[in-house]
Design a protein around this motif. Sequence first.
Motif, PDB file in Angstrom:
ATOM      1  N   LEU A 158       0.803  -1.230   0.000  1.00  0.00           N
ATOM      2  CA  LEU A 158       0.000   0.000   0.000  1.00  0.00           C
ATOM      3  C   LEU A 158       0.835   1.279   0.000  1.00  0.00           C
ATOM      4  O   LEU A 158       0.361   2.338   0.399  1.00  0.00           O
ATOM      5  CB  LEU A 158      -0.964   0.035   1.181  1.00  0.00           C
ATOM      6  CG  LEU A 158      -1.894  -1.174   1.326  1.00  0.00           C
ATOM      7  CD1 LEU A 158      -2.720  -1.039   2.596  1.00  0.00           C
ATOM      8  CD2 LEU A 158      -2.806  -1.281   0.129  1.00  0.00           C
ATOM      9  N   VAL A 159       2.087   1.163  -0.443  1.00  0.00           N
ATOM     10  CA  VAL A 159       2.957   2.341  -0.429  1.00  0.00           C
ATOM     11  C   VAL A 159       2.410   3.444  -1.327  1.00  0.00           C
ATOM     12  O   VAL A 159       2.342   4.607  -0.937  1.00  0.00           O
ATOM     13  CB  VAL A 159       4.376   1.969  -0.897  1.00  0.00           C
ATOM     14  CG1 VAL A 159       5.285   3.163  -0.778  1.00  0.00           C
ATOM     15  CG2 VAL A 159       4.901   0.821  -0.086  1.00  0.00           C
ATOM     16  N   GLY A 160       1.999   3.065  -2.521  1.00  0.00           N
ATOM     17  CA  GLY A 160       1.494   4.054  -3.472  1.00  0.00           C
ATOM     18  C   GLY A 160       0.246   4.736  -2.934  1.00  0.00           C
ATOM     19  O   GLY A 160       0.108   5.967  -3.011  1.00  0.00           O
ATOM     20  N   LEU A 161      -0.642   3.940  -2.357  1.00  0.00           N
ATOM     21  CA  LEU A 161      -1.891   4.502  -1.836  1.00  0.00           C
ATOM     22  C   LEU A 161      -1.606   5.462  -0.678  1.00  0.00           C
ATOM     23  O   LEU A 161      -2.230   6.522  -0.565  1.00  0.00           O
ATOM     24  CB  LEU A 161      -2.794   3.363  -1.369  1.00  0.00           C
ATOM     25  CG  LEU A 161      -4.238   3.743  -1.048  1.00  0.00           C
ATOM     26  CD1 LEU A 161      -4.901   4.360  -2.261  1.00  0.00           C
ATOM     27  CD2 LEU A 161      -5.014   2.547  -0.571  1.00  0.00           C
ATOM     28  N   ILE A 204      13.273   3.256   1.638  1.00  0.00           N
ATOM     29  CA  ILE A 204      12.766   2.287   0.653  1.00  0.00           C
ATOM     30  C   ILE A 204      11.259   2.477   0.434  1.00  0.00           C
ATOM     31  O   ILE A 204      10.760   2.333  -0.676  1.00  0.00           O
ATOM     32  CB  ILE A 204      13.034   0.840   1.136  1.00  0.00           C
ATOM     33  CG1 ILE A 204      14.510   0.519   1.035  1.00  0.00           C
ATOM     34  CG2 ILE A 204      12.216  -0.156   0.339  1.00  0.00           C
ATOM     35  CD1 ILE A 204      14.857  -0.869   1.565  1.00  0.00           C
ATOM     36  N   LEU A 205      10.535   2.808   1.502  1.00  0.00           N
ATOM     37  CA  LEU A 205       9.076   2.930   1.373  1.00  0.00           C
ATOM     38  C   LEU A 205       8.627   4.373   1.142  1.00  0.00           C
ATOM     39  O   LEU A 205       7.699   4.629   0.375  1.00  0.00           O
ATOM     40  CB  LEU A 205       8.393   2.374   2.624  1.00  0.00           C
ATOM     41  CG  LEU A 205       8.596   0.881   2.873  1.00  0.00           C
ATOM     42  CD1 LEU A 205       7.866   0.450   4.134  1.00  0.00           C
ATOM     43  CD2 LEU A 205       8.119   0.058   1.691  1.00  0.00           C
ATOM     44  N   ALA A 238       4.958   8.355  -6.052  1.00  0.00           N
ATOM     45  CA  ALA A 238       3.614   7.949  -6.488  1.00  0.00           C
ATOM     46  C   ALA A 238       2.646   9.128  -6.390  1.00  0.00           C
ATOM     47  O   ALA A 238       1.796   9.343  -7.263  1.00  0.00           O
ATOM     48  CB  ALA A 238       3.107   6.787  -5.642  1.00  0.00           C
ATOM     49  N   TRP A 239       2.781   9.894  -5.311  1.00  0.00           N
ATOM     50  CA  TRP A 239       1.901  11.054  -5.096  1.00  0.00           C
ATOM     51  C   TRP A 239       2.080  12.061  -6.237  1.00  0.00           C
ATOM     52  O   TRP A 239       1.105  12.542  -6.830  1.00  0.00           O
ATOM     53  CB  TRP A 239       2.261  11.681  -3.753  1.00  0.00           C
ATOM     54  CG  TRP A 239       1.440  12.855  -3.350  1.00  0.00           C
ATOM     55  CD1 TRP A 239       0.099  13.007  -3.504  1.00  0.00           C
ATOM     56  CD2 TRP A 239       1.906  14.048  -2.713  1.00  0.00           C
ATOM     57  NE1 TRP A 239      -0.299  14.222  -2.984  1.00  0.00           N
ATOM     58  CE2 TRP A 239       0.797  14.874  -2.492  1.00  0.00           C
ATOM     59  CE3 TRP A 239       3.165  14.488  -2.293  1.00  0.00           C
ATOM     60  CZ2 TRP A 239       0.902  16.119  -1.888  1.00  0.00           C
ATOM     61  CZ3 TRP A 239       3.270  15.718  -1.673  1.00  0.00           C
ATOM     62  CH2 TRP A 239       2.148  16.525  -1.481  1.00  0.00           C
ATOM     63  N   VAL A 240       3.347  12.358  -6.568  1.00  0.00           N
ATOM     64  CA  VAL A 240       3.642  13.329  -7.634  1.00  0.00           C
ATOM     65  C   VAL A 240       3.084  12.833  -8.969  1.00  0.00           C
ATOM     66  O   VAL A 240       2.405  13.567  -9.698  1.00  0.00           O
ATOM     67  CB  VAL A 240       5.161  13.559  -7.726  1.00  0.00           C
ATOM     68  CG1 VAL A 240       5.489  14.389  -8.952  1.00  0.00           C
ATOM     69  CG2 VAL A 240       5.666  14.228  -6.453  1.00  0.00           C
ATOM     70  N   VAL A 241       3.353  11.541  -9.260  1.00  0.00           N
ATOM     71  CA  VAL A 241       2.904  10.975 -10.532  1.00  0.00           C
ATOM     72  C   VAL A 241       1.385  11.015 -10.606  1.00  0.00           C
ATOM     73  O   VAL A 241       0.787  11.416 -11.610  1.00  0.00           O
ATOM     74  CB  VAL A 241       3.403   9.516 -10.668  1.00  0.00           C
ATOM     75  CG1 VAL A 241       2.711   8.818 -11.824  1.00  0.00           C
ATOM     76  CG2 VAL A 241       4.911   9.496 -10.848  1.00  0.00           C
ATOM     77  N   TRP A 242       0.747  10.627  -9.512  1.00  0.00           N
ATOM     78  CA  TRP A 242      -0.716  10.579  -9.511  1.00  0.00           C
ATOM     79  C   TRP A 242      -1.302  11.974  -9.728  1.00  0.00           C
ATOM     80  O   TRP A 242      -2.244  12.158 -10.485  1.00  0.00           O
ATOM     81  CB  TRP A 242      -1.218   9.995  -8.193  1.00  0.00           C
ATOM     82  CG  TRP A 242      -2.696   9.788  -8.189  1.00  0.00           C
ATOM     83  CD1 TRP A 242      -3.366   8.744  -8.741  1.00  0.00           C
ATOM     84  CD2 TRP A 242      -3.673  10.660  -7.638  1.00  0.00           C
ATOM     85  NE1 TRP A 242      -4.717   8.899  -8.564  1.00  0.00           N
ATOM     86  CE2 TRP A 242      -4.935  10.068  -7.892  1.00  0.00           C
ATOM     87  CE3 TRP A 242      -3.620  11.871  -6.964  1.00  0.00           C
ATOM     88  CZ2 TRP A 242      -6.122  10.653  -7.493  1.00  0.00           C
ATOM     89  CZ3 TRP A 242      -4.801  12.457  -6.559  1.00  0.00           C
ATOM     90  CH2 TRP A 242      -6.036  11.850  -6.825  1.00  0.00           C
ATOM     91  N   ARG A 243      -0.705  12.949  -9.061  1.00  0.00           N
ATOM     92  CA  ARG A 243      -1.233  14.312  -9.217  1.00  0.00           C
ATOM     93  C   ARG A 243      -1.082  14.820 -10.643  1.00  0.00           C
ATOM     94  O   ARG A 243      -1.915  15.561 -11.144  1.00  0.00           O
ATOM     95  CB  ARG A 243      -0.507  15.255  -8.251  1.00  0.00           C
ATOM     96  CG  ARG A 243      -1.070  15.171  -6.855  1.00  0.00           C
ATOM     97  CD  ARG A 243      -1.019  16.494  -6.179  1.00  0.00           C
ATOM     98  NE  ARG A 243       0.345  17.009  -6.150  1.00  0.00           N
ATOM     99  CZ  ARG A 243       0.735  17.994  -5.360  1.00  0.00           C
ATOM    100  NH1 ARG A 243      -0.123  18.550  -4.550  1.00  0.00           N
ATOM    101  NH2 ARG A 243       1.972  18.421  -5.371  1.00  0.00           N
TER     102      ARG A 243
END
Lengths: 240, 207, 256
Positions: B70-73, B111-112, B119-124
């Motif tokens: 759930l790192v990305g979430l 690592i996490l 992921a946050w940057v990419v998602w935004r």
Amino acid sequence: MAEPAGLLPGDPRARLAMALILAFGFAAVGQVGTVPALLALALILALVAGQPARLLRGLRGPLVLAAAFVLILPLVSGATVLWQAGPLRLRAEGLEAGLLIAGRLLAIVTVTLTLLATLPAHRLAAALRGLGSPALLADLLLLTLRYLDEVRGEILRARLARRLRGGGAGWRDLPGHGAMLALALIRSQRRAENIWAAMRLRGHAAGLAVPPPPLGASDRAGIAVAAGLAGLLLLMDRVA
Amino acid sequence: MHLPDGLLPVGMAAAGYAGSAALLGLSLNRIARLPDPGAAMPRAAMLTAVFFAVSSIAVPVPPTTVHPMLVGLMGVLLGWFAVPAILVGLFLQAVLFGHGGLTTLGLNGLILASPALIAWVVWRALAPRAPTVAAVIAGSGAAALALALFVTLVLLGLPADVDGAAERAALGVFVFAHLPLVLAEGILVAVVLRVLARVEPGLLPDG
Amino acid sequence: MRALLQTVGLAVAWPGQPPVLSGLDLALGPGERVGLVGPNGSGKSTLLLSLAGVLPAAAGAVHLGGAPVRAGVFNPAVGLVFQHAEDQLFCPTLADDVAFGPRNLGLAGAALEARVAEALTVCGLSELGERPVHRLSGGEKRRACIAGVLAMRPRLMLLDEPSAALDLRSRRRLIRLLAGLDQTLMVASHDLDLILELCPRVILIDAGRIRADGPAREILGDAALMAAHGQEVPPALARSRVAGWPRERAIAGGAA
């Protein structure tokens, strides 16, 4: 609230400081010859703390991992062949590396389990705060701890309720799990709003972590002993 | 999937602590600039509790069980709060269960936490145009990145003269074994974000 | 009698939604105990949140002791006991939780300990201070919430469904505890027997407006009024007035 800690200091800050000093000292050991001393030290600490059954339970996973290092590394690393059977070759350098890694791993986990896992978890937050970590981190730790079991229970009950009404289990029902996770997040968000209102109504300036009292003599002594032992061990390691 | 104590040279462990501390400092600084940082804290704690509760519940994937990461979430939903949340979770696991590592806490944090922030940057960047694709990329990408960082650090920690063939074989097995997890993480994030967008859009960051 | 709490034309809305409450005028005297009744969704909890300064007024104002209650500003004079105890007990141990408010008021050391001990004693929890809050029983949790609020010595206490999910003995203990307090109380509840026992005055709200405000026995005993707002006359009152009411009604009330 005092737990049977044997001769160990009771202040969580002292415990955390001792654990970090010893763990980093152990991690710095570089000679396989020091490993017996390392394990002996960890064993003495465990005996001083008492509660061997609890320690053994916690060590199950690390023991498997340590065994894996000792068994696998000699097969894949090093040049000096100790023993050969068909394609299997046991090599000295790999064995040394395996023993060193396994020894450090077991000693550090023993230190963590005896010094820290025996404390009530919320006192560790006070320790973090007392050792100068940001207030937000300590508060986040306390609130997470407070609600972790409850949230886990909720999710397990939701999973059971799904199963009782014929929902799929395991990886085949990934979307179902996703939906469940989403609903848990929504419920938690609502609850967080209420908690925040409750915190605000009673003021929240001081944060959640209770300010700890000054360190006692036994706490200082504990930290000094830990530092001395770590230093001695490293001296042995470098001289050997 | 945590770096254990004792594997890596102590210098790397110390550098990990320094790196995690820097990342934590940066995120606390950004959190302090939020309009209402106090209100965001209980929310972050509750979501952290959910993430760690879920990742402690094993999902059976024959022949073994898998713990979702759930790192990305975490990155997408918590933003800067993902860094303290991940450190808090790792600290609890290391200290209460001896799971993970005390000396490797800093490295495990990196690592996490770094995949979570990425992921946050990419998602935004992608979500306004293609929310599902963005969610899958954030979920699977973050999991894959975390695994890659983990493998890199393990290889750095192992003796230099490890047999090349054995290393490649182990790496192959590791990647193959974790492929389902990486895919599952992407699907999970997409489903969760879709449900949230439908029933509780307020929970999504930025809208 | 000078009012302790007064609202004038109060309207409350959740962000981005139409008002849940509107045109509310009410006044509470010092030491008064008032029951707040009404169907689910009538705005009881919203009213309490607004009186406590959690929700801002969309129109009108709330005054406490002559000074306006401003939303979002820490106001120790008002204590709110939440409907769900879990939301309010956010500290690791009971003593920590009770100490949270007074510590934020600047108390420390012996004064803080004395304040915590006093609140725990009043609530019958003095033995349980070191217990982790998740190990408390339902009734203990409820009293723990009250102790946390009492420790701040509020002048007005607002309680949201205090007897929900309590067994008979816990409920009885709670009633005794509340009846012994000096504070001005406003109790929102569906437990009409509790209200009848505790509160001489009742306010009935429905669909966001005050529908009746007066002596508890009159309002709770007015079958037509109660029925119009989805309520039933509590059995205790129905029985005492059996002469004036059809027998079936009293039995129906008793069986409900």
